[in-house]
Scaffold this motif. Structure first.
Motif, PDB file in Angstrom:
ATOM      1  N   LYS A 130       0.836  -1.201   0.000  1.00  0.00           N
ATOM      2  CA  LYS A 130       0.000   0.000   0.000  1.00  0.00           C
ATOM      3  C   LYS A 130       0.878   1.262   0.000  1.00  0.00           C
ATOM      4  N   ARG A 131       1.944   1.250   0.807  1.00  0.00           N
ATOM      5  CA  ARG A 131       2.874   2.377   0.844  1.00  0.00           C
ATOM      6  C   ARG A 131       3.566   2.549  -0.506  1.00  0.00           C
ATOM      7  N   ASP A 132       4.006   1.427  -1.080  1.00  0.00           N
ATOM      8  CA  ASP A 132       4.689   1.483  -2.378  1.00  0.00           C
ATOM      9  C   ASP A 132       3.768   2.027  -3.465  1.00  0.00           C
ATOM     10  N   LEU A 133       2.502   1.633  -3.419  1.00  0.00           N
ATOM     11  CA  LEU A 133       1.516   2.148  -4.373  1.00  0.00           C
ATOM     12  C   LEU A 133       1.388   3.663  -4.230  1.00  0.00           C
ATOM     13  N   TYR A 134       1.301   4.132  -3.000  1.00  0.00           N
ATOM     14  CA  TYR A 134       1.178   5.564  -2.738  1.00  0.00           C
ATOM     15  C   TYR A 134       2.369   6.324  -3.335  1.00  0.00           C
ATOM     16  N   PHE A 135       3.582   5.844  -3.067  1.00  0.00           N
ATOM     17  CA  PHE A 135       4.768   6.554  -3.547  1.00  0.00           C
ATOM     18  C   PHE A 135       4.946   6.434  -5.061  1.00  0.00           C
ATOM     19  N   GLN A 136       4.539   5.336  -5.641  1.00  0.00           N
ATOM     20  CA  GLN A 136       4.638   5.207  -7.098  1.00  0.00           C
ATOM     21  C   GLN A 136       3.647   6.157  -7.772  1.00  0.00           C
ATOM     22  N   LYS A 137       2.426   6.276  -7.210  1.00  0.00           N
ATOM     23  CA  LYS A 137       1.457   7.240  -7.746  1.00  0.00           C
ATOM     24  C   LYS A 137       2.018   8.657  -7.651  1.00  0.00           C
ATOM     25  N   LYS A 138       2.593   8.963  -6.505  1.00  0.00           N
ATOM     26  CA  LYS A 138       3.157  10.297  -6.286  1.00  0.00           C
ATOM     27  C   LYS A 138       4.294  10.574  -7.278  1.00  0.00           C
ATOM     28  N   THR A 139       5.131   9.577  -7.506  1.00  0.00           N
ATOM     29  CA  THR A 139       6.235   9.726  -8.456  1.00  0.00           C
ATOM     30  C   THR A 139       5.707   9.972  -9.860  1.00  0.00           C
ATOM     31  N   TYR A 140       4.681   9.233 -10.272  1.00  0.00           N
ATOM     32  CA  TYR A 140       4.090   9.419 -11.598  1.00  0.00           C
ATOM     33  C   TYR A 140       3.539  10.840 -11.746  1.00  0.00           C
ATOM     34  N   ARG A 141       2.879  11.341 -10.695  1.00  0.00           N
ATOM     35  CA  ARG A 141       2.338  12.708 -10.750  1.00  0.00           C
ATOM     36  C   ARG A 141       3.453  13.738 -10.893  1.00  0.00           C
ATOM     37  N   LEU A 142       4.547  13.542 -10.147  1.00  0.00           N
ATOM     38  CA  LEU A 142       5.674  14.482 -10.228  1.00  0.00           C
ATOM     39  C   LEU A 142       6.315  14.471 -11.611  1.00  0.00           C
ATOM     40  N   VAL A 143       6.472  13.291 -12.177  1.00  0.00           N
ATOM     41  CA  VAL A 143       7.049  13.178 -13.523  1.00  0.00           C
ATOM     42  C   VAL A 143       6.143  13.870 -14.533  1.00  0.00           C
ATOM     43  N   LYS A 144       4.848  13.668 -14.395  1.00  0.00           N
ATOM     44  CA  LYS A 144       3.881  14.299 -15.301  1.00  0.00           C
ATOM     45  C   LYS A 144       3.952  15.826 -15.185  1.00  0.00           C
ATOM     46  N   MET A 145       4.019  16.319 -13.957  1.00  0.00           N
ATOM     47  CA  MET A 145       4.120  17.773 -13.744  1.00  0.00           C
ATOM     48  C   MET A 145       5.409  18.320 -14.344  1.00  0.00           C
ATOM     49  N   TYR A 146       6.514  17.595 -14.171  1.00  0.00           N
ATOM     50  CA  TYR A 146       7.796  18.015 -14.711  1.00  0.00           C
ATOM     51  C   TYR A 146       7.714  18.121 -16.225  1.00  0.00           C
ATOM     52  N   HIS A 147       7.124  17.121 -16.861  1.00  0.00           N
ATOM     53  CA  HIS A 147       7.017  17.143 -18.323  1.00  0.00           C
ATOM     54  C   HIS A 147       6.109  18.278 -18.796  1.00  0.00           C
ATOM     55  N   ARG A 148       5.058  18.569 -18.040  1.00  0.00           N
ATOM     56  CA  ARG A 148       4.196  19.701 -18.399  1.00  0.00           C
ATOM     57  C   ARG A 148       4.974  21.001 -18.338  1.00  0.00           C
ATOM     58  N   GLU A 149       5.776  21.156 -17.297  1.00  0.00           N
ATOM     59  CA  GLU A 149       6.582  22.376 -17.162  1.00  0.00           C
ATOM     60  C   GLU A 149       7.588  22.496 -18.298  1.00  0.00           C
ATOM     61  N   LYS A 150       8.246  21.393 -18.650  1.00  0.00           N
ATOM     62  CA  LYS A 150       9.214  21.421 -19.751  1.00  0.00           C
ATOM     63  C   LYS A 150       8.517  21.762 -21.066  1.00  0.00           C
ATOM     64  N   LEU A 151       7.354  21.195 -21.309  1.00  0.00           N
ATOM     65  CA  LEU A 151       6.600  21.488 -22.526  1.00  0.00           C
ATOM     66  C   LEU A 151       6.201  22.953 -22.556  1.00  0.00           C
ATOM     67  N   LYS A 152       5.757  23.471 -21.426  1.00  0.00           N
ATOM     68  CA  LYS A 152       5.382  24.879 -21.335  1.00  0.00           C
ATOM     69  C   LYS A 152       6.586  25.783 -21.661  1.00  0.00           C
ATOM     70  N   GLU A 153       7.742  25.440 -21.130  1.00  0.00           N
ATOM     71  CA  GLU A 153       8.961  26.214 -21.423  1.00  0.00           C
ATOM     72  C   GLU A 153       9.293  26.169 -22.911  1.00  0.00           C
ATOM     73  N   GLU A 154       9.168  24.997 -23.523  1.00  0.00           N
ATOM     74  CA  GLU A 154       9.457  24.859 -24.951  1.00  0.00           C
ATOM     75  C   GLU A 154       8.483  25.682 -25.787  1.00  0.00           C
ATOM     76  N   ILE A 155       7.211  25.655 -25.419  1.00  0.00           N
ATOM     77  CA  ILE A 155       6.201  26.424 -26.150  1.00  0.00           C
ATOM     78  C   ILE A 155       6.471  27.920 -26.004  1.00  0.00           C
ATOM     79  N   GLU A 156       6.811  28.353 -24.804  1.00  0.00           N
ATOM     80  CA  GLU A 156       7.105  29.772 -24.592  1.00  0.00           C
ATOM     81  C   GLU A 156       8.327  30.208 -25.387  1.00  0.00           C
ATOM     82  N   ALA A 157       9.351  29.364 -25.449  1.00  0.00           N
ATOM     83  CA  ALA A 157      10.555  29.692 -26.224  1.00  0.00           C
ATOM     84  C   ALA A 157      10.218  29.793 -27.711  1.00  0.00           C
TER      85      ALA A 157
END
Length: 89
Positions: free
Chosen positions: A37-64
């Motif tokens: 259950k703990r591992d599931l929680y942290f894996q979900k959290k990791t996936y969300r962070l990776v998704k947010m990171y990619h959104r930020e990188k895409l936003k930076e690329e679009i702005e550039a």
């Protein structure tokens, strides 16, 4: 430490790739295995962070790209065409 099998199993669970029976078994294991259950929680959290990171990188690329296109003198024709597309709507 999360085992490789648990990581793979959690990934399949989160991405909907488990059969209905395997999904039910996994969910039953979650109720009795606090580590899973703990591992599931942290894996979900990791996936969300990776998704947010990619959104930020895409936003930076679009702005550039936006800055490059809309501030460059040699792109005047292109800008004009874009403005006309949105003006006519």
């Amino acid at each position: 430490m999360t085992s490789r099998n648990n990581t793979r199993l959690i990934d399949e669970y989160l991405n909907g790739r488990l059969s209905p029976v395997d999904r039910l078994l996994f969910e039953a294991r979650l109720t009795v295995d606090p580590t899973l259950k703990r591992d599931l929680y942290f894996q979900k959290k990791t996936y969300r962070l990776v998704k947010m990171y990619h959104r930020e990188k895409l936003k930076e690329e679009i702005e550039a790209l936006h800055k490059k296109i809309f501030s460059s003198a040699d792109k005047l024709n292109f800008r004009s065409n874009i403005y006309q597309l949105f003006k006519s709507r």
